[in-house]
Design an enzyme around this catalytic site. Structure first.
Site, PDB file in Angstrom:
ATOM      1  CD1 TRP A 325     -25.950  74.056   4.687  1.00 58.80           C
ATOM      2  CD2 TRP A 325     -25.855  74.580   2.572  1.00 58.80           C
ATOM      3  NE1 TRP A 325     -25.891  75.562   4.542  1.00 58.80           N
ATOM      4  CE2 TRP A 325     -25.950  75.657   3.222  1.00 58.80           C
ATOM      5  CE3 TRP A 325     -26.086  74.527   1.102  1.00 58.80           C
ATOM      6  CZ2 TRP A 325     -25.988  76.889   2.456  1.00 58.80           C
ATOM      7  CZ3 TRP A 325     -25.833  75.749   0.402  1.00 58.80           C
ATOM      8  CH2 TRP A 325     -25.904  76.992   1.222  1.00 58.80           C
ATOM      9  CG  HIS A 326     -27.110  72.649  -1.966  1.00 59.90           C
ATOM     10  ND1 HIS A 326     -25.818  72.175  -1.635  1.00 59.90           N
ATOM     11  CD2 HIS A 326     -26.943  73.691  -2.628  1.00 59.90           C
ATOM     12  CE1 HIS A 326     -24.715  73.326  -2.012  1.00 59.90           C
ATOM     13  NE2 HIS A 326     -25.512  73.946  -2.586  1.00 59.90           N
ATOM     14  N   GLY A 327     -30.724  70.928   0.271  1.00 57.89           N
ATOM     15  CA  GLY A 327     -32.302  70.819   0.571  1.00 57.89           C
ATOM     16  C   GLY A 327     -32.677  69.518   0.949  1.00 57.89           C
ATOM     17  CG  PHE A 469     -30.725  75.626  -1.120  1.00 62.45           C
ATOM     18  CD1 PHE A 469     -31.766  74.792  -1.485  1.00 62.45           C
ATOM     19  CD2 PHE A 469     -29.955  76.058  -2.499  1.00 62.45           C
ATOM     20  CE1 PHE A 469     -31.836  74.204  -2.640  1.00 62.45           C
ATOM     21  CE2 PHE A 469     -30.230  75.606  -3.671  1.00 62.45           C
ATOM     22  CZ  PHE A 469     -31.300  74.685  -3.942  1.00 62.45           C
TER      23      PHE A 469
END
Lengths: 469, 306
Positions: A325-327, A469
């Site tokens: 989800w962050h990247g 993000f």
């Protein structure tokens, strides 16, 4: 529009004046004004991407109406699934398509097939993961019956696009924020002052602490081939404070901005580096994200009401998903997996439930801090190869760190202020400065902190890390 | 509402007072610091009297040994090279600060690709000059061009933002080791320069920077200063046309152009480089002898032509 820009310093007072000039009982008019302001705020980056925000809003709005309208569970489910699929498809296309494509390409090339996957050449829309998750959370909550459907489109659109928390959270839950758009907010002196205090402290964390750390960290992490283990170690110790200052700073400014307008957003950080276990860390770090993953990923996977092995799998998977989800980079996936693995170990050892005191507390705090810092290396490194170079460099190529003594001094000064504030709050020291009962002390605090930011802050409008993000 | 307005007014008034008082304290620190840049700025602003001044960025700062050039020319020399003075806008500000109290006979301007290429952050390093905002109208016009004018006009504290910590640290630790009339040897590096790499020609030319190069030359001409453009050695290979843009400006302005980079000076001596852009002390001393000899010749030719 960035919070740390001249444009925002002009935008926000204008929004406040317009908002409070509209009588408090005209809530719909006020909401409409905030909606226009929010879209203007977002369109400052790339006007075309407001269409994605609008699409996500319309899809989840209609899906929720459908869920509410139909009694048939299958139809309800169809509405929910279409909302999830459409939102995740947009997210996938803009955020993960190129990542997946390049990995497939590498895999095919390894198998001897020289096939190239066409790239999607568009920039990642700012905050797409945040507003998509907030909108999806609403759809799921309506489906579960934990929140009421919102019939007024403008109010719902404002819930998704509310400018203080639009691009980097806190990720609000519908049952907290939506009702607030229907209540009357009056200009209240204490609320404004408390919002201003949060904003000033947020700006300090971002501009003085995070961005000063960033000056050093970026040099080292972006040029790993030119630096030794000493520089890697210092950069790896500074990055945790950079990302904390950056993200917590943004959240505090967002909460402060919303509070001045009369809204209460949820807290997003609670002194995470005082945690004595990784589990506790996640109760203190990005607080608005953890319940999202718990409610919408961990529990649907079975949560902890399953076998022990399956529970570990659920925990590990949830954190791996949180990583991606962050990247769109393997570094984030491994970062999530490290946290997932550490949590499984803690669960197996029963550490999460224990309360530590004295020396044992210190040892657990230190171990947790080291493990969290270690995982941050993966989070910050540009790719896995750089991360390995940094980690091996720390153990095998130790030397004097880069002599950026002015940066060290700035960071030391900022960290001292932060540490004092955090320790005061953590241990409940009876010292009140920002919230002193004396009017003069409270105001002097605001003046001196602002002057400190003017003198030592990095004021050239640098981006917030979590915007990507 | 009344309470809120009172708070806002007190905040603005208090911040104004703290900003001005803080600005005065930082000005004192700026004058008394022994950091790398502070004393040099002070010298440029208050004391400079030399016949020949070298202007440029860190490559100028570390490459021109004033005493060697001075011995060869028989003229006094000061190296005004400033770390962070990364392009023609900064050099133009420095020249104007010098001209406020002194007119040198010769100005040697060490140039780099950043003096003519297109760069998003062309004005970023102007912040180092902010403590000298308000001293020269022409210099202030560059701050205006860079969008910094009102920030510096409004806040005195902000003028010291870029160098605040190093100025404060410079009160405790001196970073003026080895100072020779502005020349400071580059720190040795434990990492040796690797293979020489080739840089492609720069095709994206910033016309505004070219305009300022002409303005710089015009300012020197108007003040009777003899201007020389120079490019000192680099451990980067370039083609013969790499500096044609500068060569054209030099030709149009009738300014000698001493280019040691394209000619490949010292590119067979990696031991003389700290990194691909900076010479070590030994390299700087060797280079200064070569440069002083050529400068003498160029000035003589110029005299004959006049």
């Amino acid at each position: 529009m960035l919070f740390n820009s001249i444009a925002f310093l002009l935008f926000f007072p204008i929004v406040c004046v317009l908002y409070f000039c509209i009588p408090a009982n005209h809530t719909r008019l006020r909401n409409l004004m905030l909606l226009i302001a929010s879209y203007y705020f977002y369109m400052n980056w790339e006007p075309a991407y407001a269409l994605l925000l609008l699409t996500s809003t319309i899809v989840t709005y209609l899906a929720a109406l459908g869920i509410d309208r139909y009694d048939d569970v299958k139809k309800k489910k169809a509405c929910l699934v279409s909302s999830i699929v459409l939102n995740l498809a947009i997210l996938f296309l803009f955020k993960y398509y190129n990542f997946l494509g390049s990995n497939i390409e590498t895999l095919l090339q390894a198998c001897g097939a020289d096939i190239s996957v066409p790239e999607f050449g568009l920039l990642l829309p700012v905050g797409i993961s945040f507003y998509t998750f907030q909108a999806l959370g609403y759809s799921i909550d309506v489906y579960r019956g934990t929140t009421k459907v919102e019939h007024d489109f403008a109010t719902y659109a404002l819930f998704v696009s509310f400018f203080p928390q639009l691009v980097a959270g806190p990720i609000e839950r519908s049952n907290n924020l939506l009702p607030q758009f229907k209540t009357k907010h009056t200009l209240d002196y204490d609320t404004v002052m408390s919002g201003a205090r949060l904003m000033v402290w947020g700006f300090f964390m971002k501009l003085v602490m995070a961005d000063r750390c960033g000056l050093f960290v970026d040099i080292i992490f972006n040029n790993v081939e030119h630096h030794n283990g000493g520089s890697f170690l210092v950069a790896s110790l500074l990055f945790p404070f950079q990302i904390y200052g950056d993200f917590a700073g943004y959240s505090l400014i967002a909460i402060g901005v919303a509070r001045i307008l009369g809204f209460r957003l949820m807290d997003n950080f609670n002194r995470p580096y005082f945690a004595c276990s990784v589990g506790e860390f996640w109760h203190r770090w990005h607080i608005s994200l953890s319940p999202w993953f718990t409610d919408y990923v961990y529990i649907p996977l079975g949560g902890n009401r399953v076998s022990r092995v399956r529970n570990y799998f659920n925990l590990f998977t949830t954190f791996a998903v949180s990583g991606i989800w962050h990247g769109a980079n393997w570094t984030f996936v491994f970062w999530g997996m490290i946290h997932g693995a550490l949590l499984c170990v803690e669960k197996a050892l029963g550490i999460g439930k224990k309360k530590f005191t004295g020396f044992s507390k210190f040892v657990h705090w230190l171990l947790t801090f080291i493990m969290v810092c270690f995982a941050w290396i993966l989070f910050r490194a540009n790719n896995l190869s750089d991360a390995i170079t940094i980690i091996t460099g720390i153990f095998t190529n130790m030397g004097m760190p880069a002599s950026e003594y002015a940066t060290y001094m700035s960071v030391a000064m900022a960290l001292s202020v932060l540490l004092f504030k955090e320790m005061k709050d953590e241990f409940g020291w009876n010292i009140h400065i920002s919230e002193s009962r004396y009017w003069l002390v409270r105001h002097l605090y605001l003046i001196i902190m602002t002057a400190y930011i003017l003198l030592f802050g990095v004021l050239d409008g640098g981006q917030f890390i979590y915007f990507q993000f | 509402m009344k309470k809120l307005l009172l708070s806002i007014l007190f905040f603005i008034g208090g911040l104004f007072v703290v900003d001005r008082l803080g600005g005065m304290v930082m000005q004192w620190i700026n004058v008394n610091t022994h950091d790398v840049l502070g004393p040099k700025f002070k010298y440029i602003h208050d004391e400079i009297h030399e016949d020949v001044v070298m202007l440029g960025a860190s490559r100028c700062h570390h490459h021109y040994v004033s005493s060697i050039i001075s011995d060869s020319l028989g003229m006094s020399v000061y190296n005004c090279g400033l770390q962070g003075s990364e392009n023609i806008y900064s050099h133009y500000v420095t020249l104007n600060l010098i001209l406020e109290r002194h007119t040198p006979k010769v100005v040697c301007l060490e140039l780099m690709p950043s003096d003519f290429d297109v760069n998003e952050d062309s004005f970023a390093k102007l912040c180092y000059f902010a403590p000298y905002f308000g001293y020269s109208e022409r210099a202030d016009s560059v701050f205006q061009l860079g969008g910094l004018y009102w920030k510096y006009k409004i806040s005195h504290l902000y003028r010291y933002n870029a160098k605040a910590t190093s100025n404060i640290a410079g009160l405790i630790v001196s970073r003026q080791k080895g100072d020779d009339h502005g020349y400071i040897p580059a720190k040795e590096s434990s990492i040796s320069v690797g293979e020489i790499v080739e840089a492609p020609d720069i095709t994206d030319i910033d016309e505004q920077k070219i305009h300022y190069l002409h303005l710089f030359a015009k300012l020197c001409r108007e003040n009777g200063i003899r201007l020389v453009f120079t490019v000192s050695p680099k451990y980067i290979a370039v083609g013969p046309s790499f500096y044609d843009v500068l060569r054209n400006v030099a030709h149009e302005e009738n300014v000698p152009f001493l280019d040691y980079h394209t000619s490949g000076l010292f590119q067979d001596r990696p031991d003389l480089f700290r990194d691909d852009k900076h010479l070590v002390d030994k390299g700087a001393r060797l280079y200064s002898s070569v440069f002083a000899h050529d400068l003498k010749k160029a000035l003589r030719v110029g005299e004959r032509n006049n």
